[in-house]
Design a protein around this motif. Structure first.
Motif, PDB file in Angstrom:
ATOM      1  N   SER A   4      92.585  12.842  17.659  1.00  0.00           N
ATOM      2  CA  SER A   4      93.730  12.174  17.045  1.00  0.00           C
ATOM      3  C   SER A   4      93.569  12.251  15.543  1.00  0.00           C
ATOM      4  O   SER A   4      92.481  12.132  15.011  1.00  0.00           O
ATOM      5  N   ASN A   5      94.661  12.436  14.845  1.00  0.00           N
ATOM      6  CA  ASN A   5      94.601  12.488  13.390  1.00  0.00           C
ATOM      7  C   ASN A   5      94.529  11.091  12.781  1.00  0.00           C
ATOM      8  O   ASN A   5      94.319  10.940  11.596  1.00  0.00           O
ATOM      9  N   ALA A   6      94.726  10.072  13.618  1.00  0.00           N
ATOM     10  CA  ALA A   6      94.784   8.710  13.091  1.00  0.00           C
ATOM     11  C   ALA A   6      93.387   8.121  12.872  1.00  0.00           C
ATOM     12  O   ALA A   6      93.231   7.155  12.162  1.00  0.00           O
ATOM     13  N   VAL A   7      92.367   8.720  13.483  1.00  0.00           N
ATOM     14  CA  VAL A   7      91.016   8.157  13.396  1.00  0.00           C
ATOM     15  C   VAL A   7      90.221   8.894  12.330  1.00  0.00           C
ATOM     16  O   VAL A   7      90.223  10.115  12.275  1.00  0.00           O
ATOM     17  N   THR A   8      89.563   8.126  11.460  1.00  0.00           N
ATOM     18  CA  THR A   8      88.696   8.750  10.468  1.00  0.00           C
ATOM     19  C   THR A   8      87.341   9.010  11.117  1.00  0.00           C
ATOM     20  O   THR A   8      86.707   8.087  11.623  1.00  0.00           O
ATOM     21  N   GLU A   9      86.909  10.271  11.107  1.00  0.00           N
ATOM     22  CA  GLU A   9      85.595  10.590  11.678  1.00  0.00           C
ATOM     23  C   GLU A   9      84.517  10.413  10.623  1.00  0.00           C
ATOM     24  O   GLU A   9      84.777  10.566   9.423  1.00  0.00           O
ATOM     25  N   VAL A  10      83.320  10.152  11.091  1.00  0.00           N
ATOM     26  CA  VAL A  10      82.199   9.912  10.188  1.00  0.00           C
ATOM     27  C   VAL A  10      81.118  10.955  10.479  1.00  0.00           C
ATOM     28  O   VAL A  10      80.863  11.262  11.633  1.00  0.00           O
ATOM     29  N   ALA A  11      80.519  11.520   9.429  1.00  0.00           N
ATOM     30  CA  ALA A  11      79.406  12.451   9.652  1.00  0.00           C
ATOM     31  C   ALA A  11      78.401  12.361   8.515  1.00  0.00           C
ATOM     32  O   ALA A  11      78.743  11.982   7.388  1.00  0.00           O
ATOM     33  N   ASP A  12      77.153  12.729   8.833  1.00  0.00           N
ATOM     34  CA  ASP A  12      76.083  12.754   7.839  1.00  0.00           C
ATOM     35  C   ASP A  12      75.744  14.207   7.491  1.00  0.00           C
ATOM     36  O   ASP A  12      76.544  15.107   7.724  1.00  0.00           O
ATOM     37  N   LEU A  13      74.546  14.400   6.974  1.00  0.00           N
ATOM     38  CA  LEU A  13      74.110  15.743   6.570  1.00  0.00           C
ATOM     39  C   LEU A  13      73.380  16.387   7.746  1.00  0.00           C
ATOM     40  O   LEU A  13      72.706  15.688   8.520  1.00  0.00           O
ATOM     41  N   PHE A  14      73.477  17.712   7.874  1.00  0.00           N
ATOM     42  CA  PHE A  14      72.804  18.408   8.979  1.00  0.00           C
ATOM     43  C   PHE A  14      71.610  19.165   8.391  1.00  0.00           C
ATOM     44  O   PHE A  14      71.767  20.199   7.740  1.00  0.00           O
ATOM     45  N   ILE A  15      70.431  18.602   8.582  1.00  0.00           N
ATOM     46  CA  ILE A  15      69.218  19.168   7.960  1.00  0.00           C
ATOM     47  C   ILE A  15      68.132  19.313   9.026  1.00  0.00           C
ATOM     48  O   ILE A  15      67.844  18.353   9.757  1.00  0.00           O
ATOM     49  N   GLY A  16      67.542  20.495   9.113  1.00  0.00           N
ATOM     50  CA  GLY A  16      66.451  20.718  10.073  1.00  0.00           C
ATOM     51  C   GLY A  16      66.884  20.453  11.510  1.00  0.00           C
ATOM     52  O   GLY A  16      66.100  19.958  12.324  1.00  0.00           O
ATOM     53  N   GLY A  17      68.149  20.740  11.819  1.00  0.00           N
ATOM     54  CA  GLY A  17      68.641  20.592  13.191  1.00  0.00           C
ATOM     55  C   GLY A  17      69.033  19.172  13.571  1.00  0.00           C
ATOM     56  O   GLY A  17      69.389  18.909  14.714  1.00  0.00           O
ATOM     57  N   LYS A  18      68.983  18.243  12.599  1.00  0.00           N
ATOM     58  CA  LYS A  18      69.349  16.843  12.908  1.00  0.00           C
ATOM     59  C   LYS A  18      70.382  16.325  11.909  1.00  0.00           C
ATOM     60  O   LYS A  18      70.394  16.748  10.757  1.00  0.00           O
ATOM     61  N   TRP A  19      71.213  15.393  12.361  1.00  0.00           N
ATOM     62  CA  TRP A  19      72.164  14.723  11.457  1.00  0.00           C
ATOM     63  C   TRP A  19      71.439  13.563  10.799  1.00  0.00           C
ATOM     64  O   TRP A  19      70.914  12.682  11.481  1.00  0.00           O
ATOM     65  N   ARG A  20      71.366  13.601   9.473  1.00  0.00           N
ATOM     66  CA  ARG A  20      70.597  12.588   8.743  1.00  0.00           C
ATOM     67  C   ARG A  20      71.467  11.961   7.659  1.00  0.00           C
ATOM     68  O   ARG A  20      72.209  12.670   6.973  1.00  0.00           O
ATOM     69  N   PRO A  21      71.315  10.634   7.450  1.00  0.00           N
ATOM     70  CA  PRO A  21      72.055  10.028   6.335  1.00  0.00           C
ATOM     71  C   PRO A  21      71.500  10.532   5.010  1.00  0.00           C
ATOM     72  O   PRO A  21      70.367  11.010   4.953  1.00  0.00           O
ATOM     73  N   SER A  22      72.298  10.425   3.962  1.00  0.00           N
ATOM     74  CA  SER A  22      71.838  10.838   2.640  1.00  0.00           C
ATOM     75  C   SER A  22      70.799   9.844   2.108  1.00  0.00           C
ATOM     76  O   SER A  22      70.804   8.678   2.487  1.00  0.00           O
ATOM     77  N   PHE A  23      69.930  10.318   1.213  1.00  0.00           N
ATOM     78  CA  PHE A  23      69.016   9.411   0.519  1.00  0.00           C
ATOM     79  C   PHE A  23      69.788   8.539  -0.473  1.00  0.00           C
ATOM     80  O   PHE A  23      69.301   7.503  -0.892  1.00  0.00           O
ATOM     81  N   GLY A  24      70.960   8.997  -0.865  1.00  0.00           N
ATOM     82  CA  GLY A  24      71.797   8.194  -1.758  1.00  0.00           C
ATOM     83  C   GLY A  24      72.653   7.231  -0.944  1.00  0.00           C
ATOM     84  O   GLY A  24      72.598   7.231   0.284  1.00  0.00           O
ATOM     85  N   THR A  25      73.460   6.451  -1.630  1.00  0.00           N
ATOM     86  CA  THR A  25      74.274   5.476  -0.902  1.00  0.00           C
ATOM     87  C   THR A  25      75.756   5.835  -0.939  1.00  0.00           C
ATOM     88  O   THR A  25      76.556   5.239  -0.228  1.00  0.00           O
ATOM     89  N   ASP A  26      76.127   6.818  -1.788  1.00  0.00           N
ATOM     90  CA  ASP A  26      77.555   7.139  -1.930  1.00  0.00           C
ATOM     91  C   ASP A  26      78.087   7.915  -0.742  1.00  0.00           C
ATOM     92  O   ASP A  26      77.369   8.710  -0.135  1.00  0.00           O
TER      93      ASP A  26
END
Ligand code: NAD
Length: 486
Positions: A4-26
């Protein structure tokens, strides 16, 4: 993948085969130019993430440098399978996030699948040679080796296809990648990274960093572990990268500005149809677009009238709607620059033959009608710079010398087209144009993935070549091994 276009999807960074949050907060958001909806909420990568991604890519390079070309080809085939299985939703996502009509987005997604398959094919075909020597006791052979970690930085106009032009050959040749997409189409990059994850290729071969600040790209380009840069984007950023990465391998695919040339022997109907296709496909936001059209005097009026009639057939509307042939401009910058080039040409004596204004009652303020300008003065920016928006600027010329001189007023040298029923004249002219590609009697946008593509030496259109095999050659280095037979 987006349902659906109405839902905002969320994603992190893809590093070393895993989805990881950023070290920053932005974090930052990606908004649809077609609807104004917020599509994605994404991580802003910081320096520590860049270091992490390069470390993962370097480790993967060292682990898999010796993998057989057949194994690497298999990785590419598996990514192609995953992408193919999601073709329709990925194409819809491209359409809503970048703004091109669904039919064009489907073409782009199909081409991306083919890109991984072609890379697999070329990996299996990459050969070395035996070199004859004076010394009869020597046997010398060459082979091609991957170089290391590539920083890949890509633009928003073909958010799936352009990355694949680098990722396919990089994986196929044994390099590893840290990839940063344009911030405004970073959601498409996440979708491709999910396909790569689902393909279960070894971790760290492709790492994805998202962010909206140019600083992220700068840090990647300058990173000591980046052995090479693959960049498609503007000539300004390309020039900065060439300076920073003076000691690295580079494929730089930069801006373009035709020209499209209509000779007096042209089939005018064909020339008008294909020039309109080249000017307005993807809303003119293509490096091979017909930003400027040089037309000879004796057919000028007929050509301009036929081109205006073609522009009138363009259906501007929501990119997912059936029948739409042109969506919104991707950004405000594109919209404003197109308007500025029109205004400047008009002030210099040009006439607006068709379109050029905003589209009333559109969902966002980024929709504009395709514009046709006639009698554009040669010194206008529409002739000299890249408009990269829905504008066909027609300039009056006469004879080969005038055509070549007018063509040379722009510093770009990417794709061009010539319309003529006289092949001897067209070929002779093609052979004198300083462009990486010349298309005869078709749109300047014509290109298939396996064709060599890039800027002419000395132009502002970049260095190196795309084209799968060309890219594999560009991303590998020849090593010779000499054996002494005692
Ligand atoms: P852009 O140069 O603004 O951005 C391209 C990428 O570079 C983006 O990911 C951006 O975030 C990043 N970037 C921006 N500043 C940077 C910096 N200082 N250092 C490192 N990275 C930086 O280009 P764009 O507006 O996204 O794309 C449009 C341009 O791309 C046009 O000029 C077009 O002709 C060109 N293009 C060329 C080809 C080709 O094959 N030659 C193909 C498509 C587009």
């Amino acid at each position: 993948t987006r349902v659906s276009n109405a839902v905002t999807e969320v994603a992190d960074l893809f590093i070393g085969g895993k989805w990881r949050p950023s070290f920053g907060t932005d974090r930052f958001t990606v908004t649809s130019p077609a609807t104004g909806e917020v599509l994605w909420d994404l991580a802003e990568a910081v320096d520590a993430d860049v270091n992490n991604a390069f470390a993962a890519a370097q480790a993967a390079f060292e682990r898999h440098e010796g993998a057989s070309p057949y194994e690497r080809a298999e990785w590419c085939e598996r990514i192609a399978d995953q992408l193919e299985a999601r073709l329709e939703p990925v194409a819809r996502a491209i359409s809503i996030e970048q703004g091109k009509p669904l039919a064009e987005a489907l073409g782009e997604a199909g081409s991306a699948v083919e890109g991984f398959r072609l890379a697999a094919q070329e990996a299996r075909a990459l050969r070395g040679e035996m070199i004859p020597t004076h010394d009869t006791r020597k046997r010398v052979f060459t082979h091609r080796r991957p170089c290391g970690v590539y920083a890949i930085i890509t633009p928003w106009n073909f958010p799936l296809n352009i990355p694949v032009e680098y990722l396919g050959p990089a994986i196929a040749s044994g390099n590893t990648v840290v990839w940063k997409p344009a911030p405004t189409t970073a959601g498409i990059a996440v979708l491709l990274a999910r396909c790569i994850e689902a393909a279960e290729i070894p971790p760290g071969i492709v790492n994805l960093l998202t962010g909206r600040l140019p600083e992220l790209g700068r840090t990647m380009v300058a990173h000591r572990q980046a052995i090479g840069i693959g960049f498609t984007g503007s000539s300004t950023v390309g020039a900065e990268i060439a300076r920073t990465a003076y000691d690295k391998r580079k494929i730089l695919e930069l801006g373009g500005n035709g020209p499209v040339i209509v000779l007096r022997e042209a089939d005018i109907t064909l020339a008008a149809q294909q020039s309109a296709a080249a000017a307005f496909a993807n809303g003119g936001q293509s490096c091979a677009a017909a930003g400027r059209i040089l037309c000879e005097s004796s057919v000028y009026d007929d050509f301009v009238a036929a081109l205006a009639a073609e522009a009138a057939r363009v259906v501007v509307g929501p990119p997912l709607a059936a029948g739409t042939t042109m969506g919104p401009c991707h950004t405000r910058d594109v919209y404003d620059r197109t308007q500025a080039h029109i205004d400047e040409s008009l002030a210099g004596g040009a006439t607006l033959v068709f379109g050029g204004g905003p589209v009333p009652e559109a969902a966002t303020l980024l929709f504009r009608s395709p514009a046709v300008l006639a009698e554009v003065p040669r010194q206008a920016r529409a002739n000299i710079e890249e408009t990269f928006g829905p504008l066909a600027a027609v300039i009056r010329v006469d004879g080969d010398a005038d055509i070549l001189a007018t063509a040379a007023m722009s510093r770009f040298g990417l794709s061009s087209a010539i319309f003529s029923e006289s092949y001897p004249r067209a070929i002779r002219l093609a052979e004198r144009l300083k462009n990486g590609q010349v298309v005869l009697n078709d749109t300047s946008n014509f290109w298939e993935l396996h064709m060599p593509f890039g800027g002419w030496p000395g132009s502002d259109s970049g260095t190196g070549r795309l084209g799968v095999r060309e890219t594999l050659l560009g991303m590998t280095e020849v090593q010779s091994i000499s054996m002494h037979l005692r």
